[in-house]
Write an enzyme that holds these catalytic residues in place. Structure first.
Site, PDB file in Angstrom:
ATOM      1  N   CYS A 130       0.863  -1.186   0.000  1.00 35.28           N
ATOM      2  CA  CYS A 130       0.000   0.000   0.000  1.00 35.28           C
ATOM      3  C   CYS A 130       0.901   1.238   0.000  1.00 35.28           C
ATOM      4  CB  CYS A 130      -0.921  -0.006   1.207  1.00 35.28           C
ATOM      5  SG  CYS A 130      -2.017  -1.435   1.202  1.00 35.28           S
ATOM      6  N   GLY A 180       1.878  -6.363   8.576  1.00 29.76           N
ATOM      7  CA  GLY A 180       1.418  -7.522   7.806  1.00 29.76           C
ATOM      8  C   GLY A 180      -0.064  -7.555   7.546  1.00 29.76           C
ATOM      9  N   GLU A 181      -0.427  -8.418   6.603  1.00 28.55           N
ATOM     10  CA  GLU A 181      -1.834  -8.603   6.246  1.00 28.55           C
ATOM     11  C   GLU A 181      -2.296  -9.928   6.858  1.00 28.55           C
ATOM     12  OE1 GLU A 181      -4.577  -7.158   4.887  1.00 28.55           O
ATOM     13  OE2 GLU A 181      -5.400  -9.135   5.363  1.00 28.55           O
ATOM     14  N   SER A 212      -7.996  -6.711  11.048  1.00 27.30           N
ATOM     15  CA  SER A 212      -8.062  -5.640  10.058  1.00 27.30           C
ATOM     16  C   SER A 212      -7.491  -6.152   8.745  1.00 27.30           C
ATOM     17  CB  SER A 212      -7.233  -4.456  10.561  1.00 27.30           C
ATOM     18  OG  SER A 212      -7.104  -3.475   9.558  1.00 27.30           O
ATOM     19  N   LEU A 235     -10.444   0.657   4.131  1.00 32.12           N
ATOM     20  CA  LEU A 235     -11.043   1.116   2.868  1.00 32.12           C
ATOM     21  C   LEU A 235     -10.241   2.286   2.273  1.00 32.12           C
ATOM     22  CD1 LEU A 235     -13.506   0.458   1.066  1.00 32.12           C
ATOM     23  CD2 LEU A 235     -14.725   2.278   2.239  1.00 32.12           C
ATOM     24  N   HIS A 236     -10.141   3.365   2.994  1.00 27.00           N
ATOM     25  CA  HIS A 236      -9.290   4.518   2.642  1.00 27.00           C
ATOM     26  C   HIS A 236      -9.694   5.293   1.399  1.00 27.00           C
ATOM     27  CE1 HIS A 236      -6.848   2.720   5.674  1.00 27.00           C
ATOM     28  NE2 HIS A 236      -6.423   1.750   4.908  1.00 27.00           N
ATOM     29  N   ASN A 313      -0.172   9.199   8.926  1.00 29.01           N
ATOM     30  CA  ASN A 313       1.078   9.423   9.659  1.00 29.01           C
ATOM     31  C   ASN A 313       2.233   9.405   8.672  1.00 29.01           C
ATOM     32  OD1 ASN A 313       0.221   9.581  12.421  1.00 29.01           O
ATOM     33  ND2 ASN A 313      -0.361   7.434  12.214  1.00 29.01           N
ATOM     34  N   CYS A 356       0.201   4.324  13.784  1.00 32.26           N
ATOM     35  CA  CYS A 356      -0.268   3.517  12.657  1.00 32.26           C
ATOM     36  C   CYS A 356       0.595   3.762  11.434  1.00 32.26           C
ATOM     37  CB  CYS A 356      -1.657   3.957  12.231  1.00 32.26           C
ATOM     38  SG  CYS A 356      -2.939   3.241  13.153  1.00 32.26           S
TER      39      CYS A 356
HETATM   40  N1  SAH Z   1      -2.742  -5.177   6.702  1.00 33.21           N
HETATM   41  C1  SAH Z   1      -3.851  -4.851   7.496  1.00 33.21           C
HETATM   42  C2  SAH Z   1      -3.510  -4.592   8.934  1.00 33.21           C
HETATM   43  C3  SAH Z   1      -2.291  -3.754   9.194  1.00 33.21           C
HETATM   44  S1  SAH Z   1      -2.355  -2.071   8.725  1.00 33.21           S
HETATM   45  C4  SAH Z   1      -4.618  -3.699   6.890  1.00 33.21           C
HETATM   46  O1  SAH Z   1      -4.119  -3.073   5.967  1.00 33.21           O
HETATM   47  O2  SAH Z   1      -5.730  -3.465   7.351  1.00 33.21           O
HETATM   48  C5  SAH Z   1      -3.313  -1.369  10.050  1.00 33.21           C
HETATM   49  C6  SAH Z   1      -3.963  -0.035   9.725  1.00 33.21           C
HETATM   50  O3  SAH Z   1      -3.009   1.046   9.677  1.00 33.21           O
HETATM   51  C7  SAH Z   1      -4.648  -0.051   8.363  1.00 33.21           C
HETATM   52  O4  SAH Z   1      -5.912   0.516   8.389  1.00 33.21           O
HETATM   53  C8  SAH Z   1      -3.700   0.761   7.555  1.00 33.21           C
HETATM   54  O5  SAH Z   1      -4.317   1.239   6.439  1.00 33.21           O
HETATM   55  C9  SAH Z   1      -3.266   1.832   8.530  1.00 33.21           C
HETATM   56  N2  SAH Z   1      -2.078   2.555   8.097  1.00 33.21           N
HETATM   57  C10 SAH Z   1      -1.046   2.071   7.395  1.00 33.21           C
HETATM   58  N3  SAH Z   1      -0.143   3.040   7.141  1.00 33.21           N
HETATM   59  C11 SAH Z   1      -0.622   4.174   7.702  1.00 33.21           C
HETATM   60  C12 SAH Z   1      -0.115   5.516   7.799  1.00 33.21           C
HETATM   61  N4  SAH Z   1       1.046   5.865   7.282  1.00 33.21           N
HETATM   62  N5  SAH Z   1      -0.859   6.410   8.468  1.00 33.21           N
HETATM   63  C13 SAH Z   1      -2.032   6.047   9.039  1.00 33.21           C
HETATM   64  N6  SAH Z   1      -2.549   4.797   8.966  1.00 33.21           N
HETATM   65  C14 SAH Z   1      -1.852   3.876   8.308  1.00 33.21           C
HETATM   66 FE1  SF4 Z   2      -1.260  -2.447   3.132  1.00 30.20          FE
HETATM   67 FE2  SF4 Z   2      -1.847  -3.321   5.622  1.00 30.20          FE
HETATM   68 FE3  SF4 Z   2       0.167  -4.416   4.204  1.00 30.20          FE
HETATM   69 FE4  SF4 Z   2       0.415  -1.931   5.145  1.00 30.20          FE
HETATM   70  S1  SF4 Z   2       0.247  -3.786   6.359  1.00 30.20           S
HETATM   71  S2  SF4 Z   2       0.982  -2.673   3.062  1.00 30.20           S
HETATM   72  S3  SF4 Z   2      -1.689  -1.190   4.967  1.00 30.20           S
HETATM   73  S4  SF4 Z   2      -1.984  -4.470   3.690  1.00 30.20           S
END
Ligand code: SAH
Ligand code: SF4
Length: 394
Positions: A130, A180-181, A212, A235-236, A313, A356
């Site tokens: 992401c 991680g996912e 999540s 979702l974002h 963040n 986060c």
């Molecule tokens: N992989 C899973 C769980 C880990 S990420 C997921 O993507 O849901 C946990 C949360 O932190 C997610 O909602 C993710 O989108 C958010 N997140 C990741 N990077 C971020 C950032 N730089 N600032 C704020 N939220 C962030």
């Molecule tokens: Fe995307 Fe969640 Fe993996 Fe970060 S930890 S790359 S937000 S899936």
């Protein structure tokens, strides 16, 4: 469930001893049967490990001496090692945890009034890349074992003195929102979450354990059959065009498909009042406009959701900017006016890089790592208040 779920790395390292730390009740029962023992031993051992924090079989006094000897010869209870603990002035605590070789993961504890939430990692790095996530930027290294996932809860609980009869209940909630996912490490995550909810282990209710996901739809479709934890969807974005930019897996499983799958999960739950959480990271000028909020209102119409807005963040490898306060409040107001529950996640543990998306525990360069550890240890020793203002990882 595949046999590989046993902590094989540890087993091989120690004369093929089996690590009981991440074992579900069913797997422990099967293990005791192979030792020629009764199945009820499994619950006794689960209690010792996860309620009382005991790892030495000789201290498990309700087991017979001969069973203890068998266990010493064949098994072990090993949690991943905490390399360092950082305490923020706001009460947030971050654990840097070694998971073999050059790999480290991060686990974060966030106190908030009566509630204490532990943010747990499921993988070393993440393959989903992401564009706004520090974990994604470091690439994927490997899945964590069930022992390494529940071991994070065990270590954190132990650090708070929670693993003892009448210990303080500092950790009340767990969110699989660390590195991680989780749905890409399905079996291990499910085993660990089920231990979190097990009455003879940590006893968290299903409302207090949240998975999540960024939207691995085929795995989400399988989830309801094996667990009933709470669900958060990352979702974002309010449309596929923006989400494709932020969450690349959206190109494979677009928003409509993801929301359908999430809704099926919620509907499969016996408790009809449950809602899924929609996580929406707000990035300056990218997804924070009033038209995006209005599009989100339409998109989520009729779906049982509560929305959690997360100000982006920033981190060094990203050019995105944090949402402005004005845009954040405008966005939230549109959602509230449309009747949604919409909360803003306050940034916590900023001073220890525990917010986060800032979790990036992998350490690639041994030399630089040990130098940093030295620096950090010195800082720890020097520190006069409860804040450790050092940056451990990139
Ligand atoms: N992989 C899973 C769980 C880990 S990420 C997921 O993507 O849901 C946990 C949360 O932190 C997610 O909602 C993710 O989108 C958010 N997140 C990741 N990077 C971020 C950032 N730089 N600032 C704020 N939220 C962030
Ligand atoms: Fe995307 Fe969640 Fe993996 Fe970060 S930890 S790359 S937000 S899936």
């Amino acid at each position: 469930m595949a046999e590989s779920n046993v902590d094989t790395a540890t087993a091989v390292a120690d004369n093929a001893k089996v690590n009981l730390m991440g074992m579900s009740q069913a797997r422990l029962e099967a293990f005791f049967e192979t030792l020629g023992e009764k199945k009820f031993r499994a619950v006794q051992v689960l209690k010792w490990i996860h309620q009382l924090g005991v790892t030495d079989f000789n201290e498990m006094t309700n087991l017979s001496k001969s069973l203890r000897e068998k266990l010493v010869a064949n098994a072990e209870v090993v949690a991943p090692e905490v390399i360092q603990q950082f305490d923020s002035k706001d009460g947030t605590r971050k654990f840097l945890i070694r998971v073999g070789g050059d790999n480290a993961i991060e686990t974060v504890y966030i106190p908030d009034g009566e509630r204490g939430t532990l943010c747990v990692s499921s993988q070393v790095g993440c393959s989903l890349d992401c564009s706004f996530c520090a974990t994604g930027k470091q690439g994927f290294n490997r899945d964590l074992t069930a022992a390494e996932i529940i071991g994070q809860v065990w270590q954190a609980a132990k650090s708070f003195g929670q693993l003892q009869a009448n210990g303080p209940r500092k950790i009340t909630n767990v969110v699989m929102m660390g590195m991680g996912e989780p749905l890409l490490n399905f079996d291990n995550v499910v085993d660990a979450m089920n231990l979190m909810m097990h009455d003879h282990c940590y006893g968290f209710s299903k409302r207090r354990v949240t998975l999540s996901t960024s939207g691995v739809v085929p795995a989400l479709d399988r989830l309801a059959a094996v667990t009933d934890v709470s669900l958060a969807i990352s979702l974002h974005a309010s449309n596929d065009e923006i989400r494709n930019q932020l969450v690349p897996i959206n190109k494979k499983y677009p928003i409509a498909m993801l929301l359908d799958s999430a809704q099926r999960y919620i509907e499969a739950m016996p408790d009809s009042h449950r809602k899924m959480t929609i996580e929406y990271t707000l990035i300056d000028k990218l997804n924070d406009r009033p038209e995006h909020a209005r599009e989100l209102v339409r998109l989520l119409d009729g779906i049982p959701v509560k929305i959690n807005l997360i100000p982006f963040n920033p981190f060094s490898l990203s050019n995105y900017k944090r949402v402005s306060e004005g845009a954040l409040r405008r966005f939230q107001t549109i959602l509230l006016d449309a009747g949604y529950t919409a909360t803003v996640r306050t940034t916590r543990g900023d001073d220890i890089d525990a917010a986060c998306g800032q979790l990036a525990g992998q350490v690639n360069d041994r030399t630089r790592r040990s130098e940093r550890y030295k620096l950090d240890t010195n800082a720890l020793l020097r520190s006069s208040d409860d804040t450790i203002p050092v940056r451990l990882v990139n």
